[in-house]
Enzyme design. Structure first.
Site, PDB file in Angstrom:
ATOM      1  N   LYS A 119       3.559 -19.058   5.274  1.00 57.08           N
ATOM      2  CA  LYS A 119       2.930 -19.606   6.461  1.00 57.08           C
ATOM      3  C   LYS A 119       2.410 -18.460   7.332  1.00 57.08           C
ATOM      4  O   LYS A 119       2.914 -17.355   7.193  1.00 57.08           O
ATOM      5  CB  LYS A 119       3.907 -20.491   7.221  1.00 57.08           C
ATOM      6  CG  LYS A 119       4.901 -19.725   8.120  1.00 57.08           C
ATOM      7  CD  LYS A 119       5.663 -20.659   9.020  1.00 57.08           C
ATOM      8  CE  LYS A 119       5.730 -20.124  10.411  1.00 57.08           C
ATOM      9  NZ  LYS A 119       6.591 -20.804  11.337  1.00 57.08           N
ATOM     10  N   ASP A 141       2.886 -23.245  15.401  1.00 57.41           N
ATOM     11  CA  ASP A 141       3.895 -22.441  14.724  1.00 57.41           C
ATOM     12  C   ASP A 141       5.039 -23.285  14.157  1.00 57.41           C
ATOM     13  O   ASP A 141       5.625 -22.934  13.137  1.00 57.41           O
ATOM     14  CB  ASP A 141       4.460 -21.406  15.721  1.00 57.41           C
ATOM     15  CG  ASP A 141       5.271 -20.330  15.030  1.00 57.41           C
ATOM     16  OD1 ASP A 141       4.799 -19.798  14.018  1.00 57.41           O
ATOM     17  OD2 ASP A 141       6.381 -20.009  15.508  1.00 57.41           O
ATOM     18  N   GLU A 158      15.525 -22.678  19.749  1.00 60.10           N
ATOM     19  CA  GLU A 158      15.825 -21.273  19.474  1.00 60.10           C
ATOM     20  C   GLU A 158      16.241 -20.590  20.767  1.00 60.10           C
ATOM     21  O   GLU A 158      15.781 -20.977  21.842  1.00 60.10           O
ATOM     22  CB  GLU A 158      14.599 -20.564  18.913  1.00 60.10           C
ATOM     23  CG  GLU A 158      14.163 -21.100  17.566  1.00 60.10           C
ATOM     24  CD  GLU A 158      12.891 -20.417  17.084  1.00 60.10           C
ATOM     25  OE1 GLU A 158      13.006 -19.466  16.311  1.00 60.10           O
ATOM     26  OE2 GLU A 158      11.798 -20.828  17.493  1.00 60.10           O
ATOM     27  N   LYS A 212      16.110 -26.019   2.716  1.00 53.83           N
ATOM     28  CA  LYS A 212      17.473 -26.129   3.234  1.00 53.83           C
ATOM     29  C   LYS A 212      18.232 -27.244   2.510  1.00 53.83           C
ATOM     30  O   LYS A 212      17.678 -28.300   2.225  1.00 53.83           O
ATOM     31  CB  LYS A 212      17.445 -26.405   4.737  1.00 53.83           C
ATOM     32  CG  LYS A 212      16.996 -25.180   5.517  1.00 53.83           C
ATOM     33  CD  LYS A 212      17.114 -25.389   6.998  1.00 53.83           C
ATOM     34  CE  LYS A 212      16.639 -24.184   7.762  1.00 53.83           C
ATOM     35  NZ  LYS A 212      17.544 -23.042   7.662  1.00 53.83           N
ATOM     36  N   LYS A 224      11.458 -21.976  22.511  1.00 53.06           N
ATOM     37  CA  LYS A 224      12.118 -20.668  22.462  1.00 53.06           C
ATOM     38  C   LYS A 224      12.876 -20.446  23.761  1.00 53.06           C
ATOM     39  O   LYS A 224      12.588 -21.064  24.774  1.00 53.06           O
ATOM     40  CB  LYS A 224      11.071 -19.584  22.277  1.00 53.06           C
ATOM     41  CG  LYS A 224      10.305 -19.795  20.995  1.00 53.06           C
ATOM     42  CD  LYS A 224       9.740 -18.525  20.454  1.00 53.06           C
ATOM     43  CE  LYS A 224       9.134 -18.743  19.094  1.00 53.06           C
ATOM     44  NZ  LYS A 224      10.122 -18.787  18.012  1.00 53.06           N
ATOM     45  N   HIS A 249       6.944 -27.324  10.203  1.00 54.55           N
ATOM     46  CA  HIS A 249       8.363 -27.621   9.989  1.00 54.55           C
ATOM     47  C   HIS A 249       8.774 -29.001  10.511  1.00 54.55           C
ATOM     48  O   HIS A 249       9.397 -29.789   9.797  1.00 54.55           O
ATOM     49  CB  HIS A 249       9.235 -26.557  10.668  1.00 54.55           C
ATOM     50  CG  HIS A 249       8.905 -25.155  10.263  1.00 54.55           C
ATOM     51  ND1 HIS A 249       8.683 -24.803   8.956  1.00 54.55           N
ATOM     52  CD2 HIS A 249       8.772 -24.022  10.975  1.00 54.55           C
ATOM     53  CE1 HIS A 249       8.417 -23.508   8.896  1.00 54.55           C
ATOM     54  NE2 HIS A 249       8.461 -23.016  10.104  1.00 54.55           N
ATOM     55  N   HIS A 256       9.838 -23.044   4.612  1.00 54.96           N
ATOM     56  CA  HIS A 256      11.227 -22.762   4.235  1.00 54.96           C
ATOM     57  C   HIS A 256      12.198 -23.832   4.738  1.00 54.96           C
ATOM     58  O   HIS A 256      13.304 -23.936   4.240  1.00 54.96           O
ATOM     59  CB  HIS A 256      11.651 -21.350   4.662  1.00 54.96           C
ATOM     60  CG  HIS A 256      11.786 -21.163   6.124  1.00 54.96           C
ATOM     61  ND1 HIS A 256      10.745 -20.841   6.929  1.00 54.96           N
ATOM     62  CD2 HIS A 256      12.859 -21.273   6.930  1.00 54.96           C
ATOM     63  CE1 HIS A 256      11.162 -20.746   8.165  1.00 54.96           C
ATOM     64  NE2 HIS A 256      12.449 -21.013   8.205  1.00 54.96           N
ATOM     65  N   ARG A 298       0.818  -1.213   0.000  1.00 57.97           N
ATOM     66  CA  ARG A 298       0.000   0.000   0.000  1.00 57.97           C
ATOM     67  C   ARG A 298       0.853   1.264   0.000  1.00 57.97           C
ATOM     68  O   ARG A 298       0.436   2.293  -0.526  1.00 57.97           O
ATOM     69  CB  ARG A 298      -0.926   0.017   1.223  1.00 57.97           C
ATOM     70  CG  ARG A 298      -2.056  -0.988   1.152  1.00 57.97           C
ATOM     71  CD  ARG A 298      -2.732  -1.084   2.494  1.00 57.97           C
ATOM     72  NE  ARG A 298      -1.737  -1.318   3.539  1.00 57.97           N
ATOM     73  CZ  ARG A 298      -1.998  -1.421   4.830  1.00 57.97           C
ATOM     74  NH1 ARG A 298      -3.222  -1.314   5.258  1.00 57.97           N
ATOM     75  NH2 ARG A 298      -1.034  -1.637   5.705  1.00 57.97           N
TER      76      ARG A 298
HETATM   77  P1  NAP Z   1       4.979  -7.345   7.787  1.00 57.59           P
HETATM   78  O1  NAP Z   1       6.359  -6.924   8.118  1.00 57.59           O
HETATM   79  O2  NAP Z   1       3.858  -6.897   8.655  1.00 57.59           O
HETATM   80  O3  NAP Z   1       4.698  -6.860   6.291  1.00 57.59           O
HETATM   81  C1  NAP Z   1       3.426  -6.900   5.711  1.00 57.59           C
HETATM   82  C2  NAP Z   1       3.495  -6.373   4.297  1.00 57.59           C
HETATM   83  O4  NAP Z   1       2.174  -6.391   3.762  1.00 57.59           O
HETATM   84  C3  NAP Z   1       3.983  -4.948   4.198  1.00 57.59           C
HETATM   85  O5  NAP Z   1       4.758  -4.811   3.022  1.00 57.59           O
HETATM   86  C4  NAP Z   1       2.685  -4.157   4.062  1.00 57.59           C
HETATM   87  O6  NAP Z   1       2.992  -2.962   3.400  1.00 57.59           O
HETATM   88  C5  NAP Z   1       1.855  -5.116   3.224  1.00 57.59           C
HETATM   89  N1  NAP Z   1       0.414  -4.928   3.365  1.00 57.59           N
HETATM   90  C6  NAP Z   1      -0.299  -4.854   4.515  1.00 57.59           C
HETATM   91  N2  NAP Z   1      -1.606  -4.682   4.245  1.00 57.59           N
HETATM   92  C7  NAP Z   1      -1.720  -4.645   2.893  1.00 57.59           C
HETATM   93  C8  NAP Z   1      -2.804  -4.496   2.008  1.00 57.59           C
HETATM   94  N3  NAP Z   1      -4.065  -4.319   2.430  1.00 57.59           N
HETATM   95  N4  NAP Z   1      -2.553  -4.522   0.682  1.00 57.59           N
HETATM   96  C9  NAP Z   1      -1.288  -4.684   0.208  1.00 57.59           C
HETATM   97  N5  NAP Z   1      -0.233  -4.836   0.996  1.00 57.59           N
HETATM   98  C10 NAP Z   1      -0.431  -4.818   2.326  1.00 57.59           C
HETATM   99  O7  NAP Z   1       4.848  -8.927   7.680  1.00 57.59           O
HETATM  100  P2  NAP Z   1       6.019  -9.989   7.397  1.00 57.59           P
HETATM  101  O8  NAP Z   1       6.675 -10.317   8.669  1.00 57.59           O
HETATM  102  O9  NAP Z   1       6.833  -9.527   6.249  1.00 57.59           O
HETATM  103  O10 NAP Z   1       5.168 -11.290   7.000  1.00 57.59           O
HETATM  104  C11 NAP Z   1       4.559 -11.437   5.727  1.00 57.59           C
HETATM  105  C12 NAP Z   1       3.993 -12.867   5.632  1.00 57.59           C
HETATM  106  O11 NAP Z   1       5.062 -13.790   5.766  1.00 57.59           O
HETATM  107  C13 NAP Z   1       2.982 -13.228   6.724  1.00 57.59           C
HETATM  108  O12 NAP Z   1       2.058 -14.148   6.199  1.00 57.59           O
HETATM  109  C14 NAP Z   1       3.860 -13.955   7.766  1.00 57.59           C
HETATM  110  O13 NAP Z   1       3.110 -14.853   8.538  1.00 57.59           O
HETATM  111  C15 NAP Z   1       4.810 -14.684   6.849  1.00 57.59           C
HETATM  112  N6  NAP Z   1       6.099 -15.033   7.473  1.00 57.59           N
HETATM  113  C16 NAP Z   1       6.941 -14.061   7.925  1.00 57.59           C
HETATM  114  C17 NAP Z   1       8.159 -14.412   8.483  1.00 57.59           C
HETATM  115  C18 NAP Z   1       9.133 -13.365   8.958  1.00 57.59           C
HETATM  116  O14 NAP Z   1      10.235 -13.751   9.368  1.00 57.59           O
HETATM  117  N7  NAP Z   1       8.807 -12.106   8.926  1.00 57.59           N
HETATM  118  C19 NAP Z   1       8.516 -15.765   8.603  1.00 57.59           C
HETATM  119  C20 NAP Z   1       7.638 -16.743   8.127  1.00 57.59           C
HETATM  120  C21 NAP Z   1       6.440 -16.358   7.553  1.00 57.59           C
HETATM  121  P3  NAP Z   1       2.043  -1.655   3.449  1.00 57.59           P
HETATM  122  O15 NAP Z   1       1.748  -1.376   4.877  1.00 57.59           O
HETATM  123  O16 NAP Z   1       2.855  -0.637   2.746  1.00 57.59           O
HETATM  124  O17 NAP Z   1       0.823  -2.018   2.681  1.00 57.59           O
END
Ligand code: NAP
Length: 491
Positions: A148, A235, A216, A182, A337, A240, A178, A51
């Protein structure tokens, strides 16, 4: 040994959530590493979408920082970074709104391979799928990558599968775990199915038990309120640890082909027995008071901001696979954890030889153990008994035959691709072997749901454990009562 880099075909990859944590920390740095290695062809495009109101230059500035922060400085040559940045573009879209979709459509070339990575909250998967189809951006050959968590129980996973299936064929859907990306995990299949050595012994007759550990050191601080609705079972175990268990327990597939491999994994999940309460230990870490050299660390209840939480930050389970191959060989799983060390490993402990010809007392005998390390330092280690060197008679000692991939692969070993970059390249190649199929995820939830429902109905509280320990005492007992021991979690 020199690994070959085979460039993939020309693609357009749209990353929804491109400004988020996962994209900035893993996906974009990973793509840069593939570009640096020569695997991303010239002209391939990566289109960030979120966004935030930004132009392509603004996005390039973000990615420049992500490369600086998360890519090895040895790969920071200016010309390569500049060329990579040229492949980036950005479009502002709201997954739940109607603005921005036409400009996205104008950027995606339908003649190329196109893939859409949903790196956003799962509640946005459905709205994204709807809009990609409604605006004619995704076609019959497009691929979608979903992160996930894939549901929080069987009902929500089914609903999510149905939402995606309304627009995409199963062959177009890449559900990421992920752990499957590995190097070691894939090597587990190579070791099992490309060598004659192990497979004849790979059953209950010769294997005493299997331990799978994902430990962890970090707590849940920062994402405590999210984690509190999930817990270690949802989780980590449902996805995993379950995937690792499947790769160890599955029958040889008839071919190294996505559906042949996944068919065998589903059979393992369906063969998992319900787990009785006595075979489950859940824990929650305690806080640490400040000492001379160390700051105070909050416990789980403070980190989760829920003083009455019954969510587990640790779980250990004894799991039985009810089929001919594994009858009587337990699989012990544990993950938690704030533990003593950070380690992910699978340890396969073989049975002792049926008869000893040596006079050495039994207590000094050690069984053969095959340890597959996922992190740190991916590799394998087989513990064998040999004669202690020297003229002191026939005394036996156990030594490790160690293979660190980083060492075994020489210079290339330091460059083992990260799980995410490997998986994204597989998406572009159209290879689903390392992605979870819909029925696999549902089968995993079907096994998980009654376990969670059981402790909820009993009102079980998780056992406290000290931060920096190996987990709750009761988890040690889970093994001790079977005459076995957990492997040590090293600092
Ligand atoms: P995050 O940091 O909260 O990022 C969310 C992203 O979504 C941002 O780029 C946000 O940008 C965008 N977004 C939010 N609402 C939106 C909308 N209505 N339309 C379009 N874009 C939107 O989340 P994250 O940690 O990167 O995680 C993303 C996904 O990966 C989730 O499903 C999470 O469960 C999964 N995941 C994450 C990790 C990790 O290490 N972070 C690990 C495993 C899985 P804007 O606010 O600019 O829209």
């Amino acid at each position: 040994m020199v690994s070959r880099v085979i460039p993939v075909d020309l693609f357009d990859l749209v990353i929804f959530g491109a400004t988020g944590d996962l994209a900035q920390r893993k996906i974009l740095p990973g793509l840069y590493r593939r570009f640096h290695a020569g695997q991303m062809p010239e002209g391939a495009r990566i289109i960030g979408a979120a966004r935030s109101d930004m132009d392509a230059e603004g996005f390039r500035a973000q990615v420049t920082k992500a490369i600086a922060d998360f890519v090895d400085p040895a790969k920071h040559d200016a010309a390569t970074i500049a060329a990579f940045l040229q492949s980036l573009d950005y479009v502002s879209v709201d997954a739940t709104g109607e603005g921005g979709w036409d400009s996205l459509k104008a950027k995606v070339d339908p003649a190329r391979i196109n893939a859409f990575y949903f790196s956003v909250a799962p509640m946005l998967f459905g709205p994204l799928a709807d809009r990609l189809k409604a605006h004619g951006i995704a076609g019959d050959q497009s691929r979608i990558v979903v992160e996930k968590p894939f549901g929080r129980d069987l009902a929500s996973a089914r609903a999510l599968n149905a939402t995606l299936a309304a627009h995409f064929e199963e062959s177009q859907i890449y559900r990421i775990d992920h752990y499957l990306g590995k190097e070691t995990v894939q090597n587990l299949m190579a070791v099992r199915f490309a060598n004659i050595l192990f497979e004849p012994l790979w059953n209950a007759q010769y294997i005493d038990h299997v331990q799978i550990t994902v430990a962890e050191t970090v707590g849940v601080g920062g994402r405590g309120s999210y984690y509190d609705k999930s817990g270690a079972m949802r989780d980590m175990v449902q996805n995993h640890l379950m995937q690792l268990l499947c790769l160890i327990a599955m029958e040889p597939p008839y071919h190294f082909d996505p559906d042949a491999v996944r068919d065998e994994k589903v059979k393992v999940i369906r063969a998992l027995q319900p787990v009785p309460a006595a075979d489950i230990v859940r824990g929650q870490y305690l806080g640490v008071k400040a000492t001379a050299g160390r700051a105070e660390q909050p416990g789980y209840l403070a980190d989760s901001e829920n003083p009455d939480s019954r969510t587990e930050s640790y779980i250990a389970l004894k799991v039985q696979v009810a089929n001919w191959r594994w009858q009587g060989t337990p699989f012990y799983l544990r993950t938690g954890k704030r533990l003593r060390g950070r380690a992910s490993e699978i340890a396969i402990t073989f049975k002792a030889p049926p008869h000893s010809i040596f006079d050495q007392e039994e207590a000094s005998w050690r069984e053969n153990v095959l340890v597959i390390r996922l992190q740190p330092d991916e590799g394998m280690n087989l513990k064998v008994m040999i004669k202690e060197p020297g003229p002191g008679g026939m005394r036996l000692v156990q030594v490790p035959l160690d293979m660190s991939f980083a060492e075994a692969l020489g210079e290339d070993g330091a460059d083992i691709p990260d799980a995410y970059e490997r998986l994204i390249m597989d998406v572009i190649r159209g290879n689903q072997t390392l992605f979870m199929r819909g029925d696999e995820v549902e089968a995993a939830w079907a096994w998980t749901d009654p376990i969670i429902a059981g402790w909820e109905a009993r009102g079980d509280r998780p056992r406290p454990y000290d931060a920096g320990s190996s987990g709750p005492e009761d988890a040690l007992m889970l093994m001790h009562r079977d005459g076995r021991r957990w492997r040590e979690i090293r600092e």
